[in-house]
Design a protein around this motif. Sequence first.
Motif, PDB file in Angstrom:
ATOM      1  N   LEU A  97     -33.112 -38.195  64.105  1.00  0.00           N
ATOM      2  CA  LEU A  97     -33.293 -36.974  64.892  1.00  0.00           C
ATOM      3  C   LEU A  97     -32.084 -36.061  64.719  1.00  0.00           C
ATOM      4  CD1 LEU A  97     -34.835 -35.251  66.906  1.00  0.00           C
ATOM      5  CD2 LEU A  97     -33.961 -36.669  68.760  1.00  0.00           C
ATOM      6  N   GLY A  98     -30.892 -36.648  64.721  1.00  0.00           N
ATOM      7  CA  GLY A  98     -29.675 -35.864  64.519  1.00  0.00           C
ATOM      8  C   GLY A  98     -29.700 -35.133  63.183  1.00  0.00           C
ATOM      9  N   ARG A  99     -30.119 -35.845  62.153  1.00  0.00           N
ATOM     10  CA  ARG A  99     -30.174 -35.266  60.810  1.00  0.00           C
ATOM     11  C   ARG A  99     -31.211 -34.142  60.755  1.00  0.00           C
ATOM     12  NH1 ARG A  99     -29.518 -40.215  58.390  1.00  0.00           N
ATOM     13  NH2 ARG A  99     -31.747 -40.511  58.558  1.00  0.00           N
ATOM     14  N   PHE A 100     -32.351 -34.379  61.396  1.00  0.00           N
ATOM     15  CA  PHE A 100     -33.425 -33.384  61.437  1.00  0.00           C
ATOM     16  C   PHE A 100     -32.944 -32.101  62.127  1.00  0.00           C
ATOM     17  CE2 PHE A 100     -37.394 -32.290  64.096  1.00  0.00           C
ATOM     18  CZ  PHE A 100     -37.793 -31.301  63.215  1.00  0.00           C
ATOM     19  N   THR A 160     -30.597 -30.074  59.995  1.00  0.00           N
ATOM     20  CA  THR A 160     -31.316 -29.307  58.970  1.00  0.00           C
ATOM     21  C   THR A 160     -31.906 -28.036  59.566  1.00  0.00           C
ATOM     22  OG1 THR A 160     -31.946 -31.417  57.983  1.00  0.00           O
ATOM     23  CG2 THR A 160     -33.117 -29.475  57.203  1.00  0.00           C
ATOM     24  N   VAL A 161     -32.548 -28.184  60.725  1.00  0.00           N
ATOM     25  CA  VAL A 161     -33.156 -27.026  61.386  1.00  0.00           C
ATOM     26  C   VAL A 161     -32.086 -25.963  61.663  1.00  0.00           C
ATOM     27  CG1 VAL A 161     -34.286 -26.236  63.506  1.00  0.00           C
ATOM     28  CG2 VAL A 161     -35.035 -28.361  62.424  1.00  0.00           C
ATOM     29  N   LYS A 206     -29.047 -25.563  60.227  1.00  0.00           N
ATOM     30  CA  LYS A 206     -28.490 -24.982  59.001  1.00  0.00           C
ATOM     31  C   LYS A 206     -29.435 -23.940  58.429  1.00  0.00           C
ATOM     32  CE  LYS A 206     -25.085 -28.072  57.086  1.00  0.00           C
ATOM     33  NZ  LYS A 206     -24.794 -29.171  56.166  1.00  0.00           N
ATOM     34  N   ASN A 207     -30.715 -24.290  58.370  1.00  0.00           N
ATOM     35  CA  ASN A 207     -31.689 -23.356  57.796  1.00  0.00           C
ATOM     36  C   ASN A 207     -31.761 -22.062  58.590  1.00  0.00           C
ATOM     37  OD1 ASN A 207     -32.204 -25.240  55.890  1.00  0.00           O
ATOM     38  ND2 ASN A 207     -34.135 -25.957  56.772  1.00  0.00           N
ATOM     39  N   GLU A 208     -31.784 -22.168  59.911  1.00  0.00           N
ATOM     40  CA  GLU A 208     -31.930 -20.964  60.730  1.00  0.00           C
ATOM     41  C   GLU A 208     -30.684 -20.080  60.658  1.00  0.00           C
ATOM     42  OE1 GLU A 208     -34.509 -19.696  61.918  1.00  0.00           O
ATOM     43  OE2 GLU A 208     -35.866 -21.408  61.718  1.00  0.00           O
ATOM     44  N   PHE A 209     -29.514 -20.714  60.675  1.00  0.00           N
ATOM     45  CA  PHE A 209     -28.285 -19.913  60.662  1.00  0.00           C
ATOM     46  C   PHE A 209     -28.030 -19.264  59.304  1.00  0.00           C
ATOM     47  CE2 PHE A 209     -26.864 -22.063  64.643  1.00  0.00           C
ATOM     48  CZ  PHE A 209     -26.638 -20.900  65.359  1.00  0.00           C
ATOM     49  N   LYS A 210     -28.770 -19.718  58.294  1.00  0.00           N
ATOM     50  CA  LYS A 210     -28.623 -19.108  56.973  1.00  0.00           C
ATOM     51  C   LYS A 210     -29.816 -18.230  56.628  1.00  0.00           C
ATOM     52  CE  LYS A 210     -25.907 -22.780  54.798  1.00  0.00           C
ATOM     53  NZ  LYS A 210     -26.063 -24.018  54.016  1.00  0.00           N
ATOM     54  N   SER A 211     -30.724 -18.025  57.604  1.00  0.00           N
ATOM     55  CA  SER A 211     -32.010 -17.410  57.264  1.00  0.00           C
ATOM     56  C   SER A 211     -31.913 -15.913  56.963  1.00  0.00           C
ATOM     57  CB  SER A 211     -33.013 -17.659  58.395  1.00  0.00           C
ATOM     58  OG  SER A 211     -32.530 -17.079  59.591  1.00  0.00           O
ATOM     59  N   ASN A 212     -30.909 -15.218  57.484  1.00  0.00           N
ATOM     60  CA  ASN A 212     -30.731 -13.795  57.145  1.00  0.00           C
ATOM     61  C   ASN A 212     -29.289 -13.373  57.433  1.00  0.00           C
ATOM     62  OD1 ASN A 212     -30.400 -12.807  59.864  1.00  0.00           O
ATOM     63  ND2 ASN A 212     -32.604 -13.091  60.160  1.00  0.00           N
ATOM     64  N   PRO A 213     -28.866 -12.216  56.925  1.00  0.00           N
ATOM     65  CA  PRO A 213     -27.451 -11.809  57.047  1.00  0.00           C
ATOM     66  C   PRO A 213     -26.975 -11.710  58.499  1.00  0.00           C
ATOM     67  CG  PRO A 213     -28.589 -10.432  55.444  1.00  0.00           C
ATOM     68  CD  PRO A 213     -29.638 -11.270  56.092  1.00  0.00           C
ATOM     69  N   VAL A 214     -27.854 -11.296  59.403  1.00  0.00           N
ATOM     70  CA  VAL A 214     -27.439 -11.165  60.807  1.00  0.00           C
ATOM     71  C   VAL A 214     -27.085 -12.539  61.381  1.00  0.00           C
ATOM     72  CG1 VAL A 214     -28.154 -10.448  63.117  1.00  0.00           C
ATOM     73  CG2 VAL A 214     -28.851  -9.098  61.130  1.00  0.00           C
ATOM     74  N   ASN A 215     -27.946 -13.530  61.107  1.00  0.00           N
ATOM     75  CA  ASN A 215     -27.670 -14.879  61.606  1.00  0.00           C
ATOM     76  C   ASN A 215     -26.414 -15.464  60.964  1.00  0.00           C
ATOM     77  OD1 ASN A 215     -29.855 -14.885  63.340  1.00  0.00           O
ATOM     78  ND2 ASN A 215     -31.253 -15.734  61.802  1.00  0.00           N
ATOM     79  N   ILE A 216     -26.208 -15.150  59.687  1.00  0.00           N
ATOM     80  CA  ILE A 216     -24.999 -15.634  59.004  1.00  0.00           C
ATOM     81  C   ILE A 216     -23.754 -15.046  59.667  1.00  0.00           C
ATOM     82  CG2 ILE A 216     -23.695 -15.537  56.817  1.00  0.00           C
ATOM     83  CD1 ILE A 216     -26.443 -15.693  55.373  1.00  0.00           C
ATOM     84  N   LEU A 217     -23.826 -13.756  60.001  1.00  0.00           N
ATOM     85  CA  LEU A 217     -22.708 -13.101  60.680  1.00  0.00           C
ATOM     86  C   LEU A 217     -22.452 -13.755  62.039  1.00  0.00           C
ATOM     87  CD1 LEU A 217     -20.625 -10.767  60.925  1.00  0.00           C
ATOM     88  CD2 LEU A 217     -22.457  -9.392  61.957  1.00  0.00           C
ATOM     89  N   GLY A 218     -23.528 -13.970  62.792  1.00  0.00           N
ATOM     90  CA  GLY A 218     -23.393 -14.601  64.117  1.00  0.00           C
ATOM     91  C   GLY A 218     -22.749 -15.970  64.003  1.00  0.00           C
TER      92      GLY A 218
END
Lengths: 363, 363
Positions: free
Chosen positions: B247-250, B253-254, B256-268
């Motif tokens: 569950l921790g690994r899952f 992953t969720v 990492k994917n979301e925080f890299k999903s677009n430039p705004v999230n990457i900035l945040g």
Amino acid sequence: MTIKISIDCMGGDHGPSVTIPAAVSFASHEPGAELILVGLEDVIRAELKKLNASSHARLSIVNATEVVAMDDPVEVALRRKKNSSMRVAVNLVKEGKADACVSAGNTGALMAVSRYVLKTIPGVDRPAICFPMPNQTETPTYMLDLGANVDCEPQHLHQFALMGSALVSALEDKAKPTVGLLNIGEEDIKGNEVVKQTAVLLRADHEKGVINFYGNVEGNDIFQGTTDVVVCDGFVGNVVLKASEGLGRFLKTVFKNEFKSNPVNILGAFIAQGALKAISQRMNPSRYNGASFLGLRGLVFKSHGGEDAYGYEWAIKRAYDAASHDLLARISKTIAELMPQQEAVPAAPVPGDVTELTHQKTA
Amino acid sequence: MTIKISIDCMGGDHGPSVTIPAAVSFASHEPGAELILVGLEDVIRAELKKLNASSHARLSIVNATEVVAMDDPVEVALRRKKNSSMRVAVNLVKEGKADACVSAGNTGALMAVSRYVLKTIPGVDRPAICFPMPNQTETPTYMLDLGANVDCEPQHLHQFALMGSALVSALEDKAKPTVGLLNIGEEDIKGNEVVKQTAVLLRADHEKGVINFYGNVEGNDIFQGTTDVVVCDGFVGNVVLKASEGLGRFLKTVFKNEFKSNPVNILGAFIAQGALKAISQRMNPSRYNGASFLGLRGLVFKSHGGEDAYGYEWAIKRAYDAASHDLLARISKTIAELMPQQEAVPAAPVPGDVTELTHQKTA
């Protein structure tokens, strides 16, 4: 084809204030659904009025004068409250007036009432509770049993595997769902005696081509989505389910605290709010609400007791999907093909044998 | 007082490139520690030279000509590789030349070798594996058994409770650690027969004042930190441990994917990097590395096989703390006071009875 679903409107921590908005919303979105609202008629009418849904064409009311409380012992629900909303909702399935029933009531009471009223499918010794767990893939991992059976023999786990396979093939439209046996290692020599003997039964089924047995899986495979179905006894399943809820809650606390720890982090969280919302939505346990009681001669779905209307609607949706995909006939057929035929014994429910499925909420 | 710890330098996925830097670092920070590096002498010397630690006063080398591979069957480790680094490291404990041993080798092999060489404490039928799980409180939840015993009788769980209590009182300096029995509900009537009978034994101990028995706990209590110790059989414990890792690994992953999903999230994420780092550190499984093998006449600590030097050092620290707090004597005393006296039978290890503790890494 219209699918009729009986709703135990009084069940759950919040009762009609959750169950009725969920039912109204579902009926409005799903033209193939007809919902039978069971409970104290006055209360239901008042709630419908609030929602401007008093004359909804696909909502009807069946009066039931008693309510099973969340802490009522199984015996009370079963023997003293024969006109409870729970009992009447299950009766409607028995009488063929509903295709499935949804309740957010006490798990032990609901299982006992369902088993007493509906009886088990021929070839099934014990009903099981099946729950969809989120994982890394597109479709959830269906895990069973989650608490109905604490001491299992190999033939019980074998039956769970067949029922779980039929459930996934109905709900997820997969022809040959993969089935994993929960163990502490992948190798055949691993595990306790019950699990080892179950593997022998499942491998034989696999060779006959009637089940897609993947082999042993481990705890981490549940969330990896290695197989469509994961089979275990009710003790292990219940502990894993609750441990996962607990870990989820713990991580949420850690995140909230850190993102609020100083103005810079608050700013970052504000900017990345899109990501945080997406994560929150993906992990929202309400989306996975709706456990199936499998192995009964009728479809019963259990909503989490503390669920809100959004989550309760998911449980109704699961019941609707199961009924419209003819889950009951599929399970009966699978079992009939595979199990030595025998007439189901109208087993008396075992008090205290069923645990509360999910007594606390993750979100 | 100097505490001597034997290090199986060849064990684990990475062997000396992890174990030796960890040992050098620990010895440098902890003046009370003397580490005995066991393994292929040339390899160890070369690694020490790289680290400019060839002449460290509190590091010595004991040559061992064989290596137990991570996939060696238990029988091979036990009967064919009698001069393995694992075996020699455990022998040093037996001979009184080391106060504790640390290995990142194959769990099944390490348990079999430890049990064969050291034997069990009088009154203990079976050793157990105990692991600290993170929770909402300051000190971890010590959970046992995590895979050494898949089929347990009440007296085994009873012994685990006593050993776990002694461990926490030694490692966390708590006089009367609370002990919970893992179950599927809080009520006495819940659970399988083994658990119910164990509760009777633990309540009797509680009344005698020798253990602080909290009662039944559920899966979510592990991460809530409801009790200091959580007792369960090795099947349930192993499944819960691996499910939690999964569950921790899952979730990672969720995220990492979301925080890299677009430039705004990457900035945040960039702005809130302090929060993300703090979360990552708090949840870093390396901090919880180091499972104890309890019930043996000697201290053995198991590091995760895939751990890095930082994590391996935590396992050494746990072994050091246990030895300096005289864990072995405490457990022996607790057991001796409570259990009907009997001479320990030099039980032959059961091949295949021990599962790999943590075969994948969360982080």
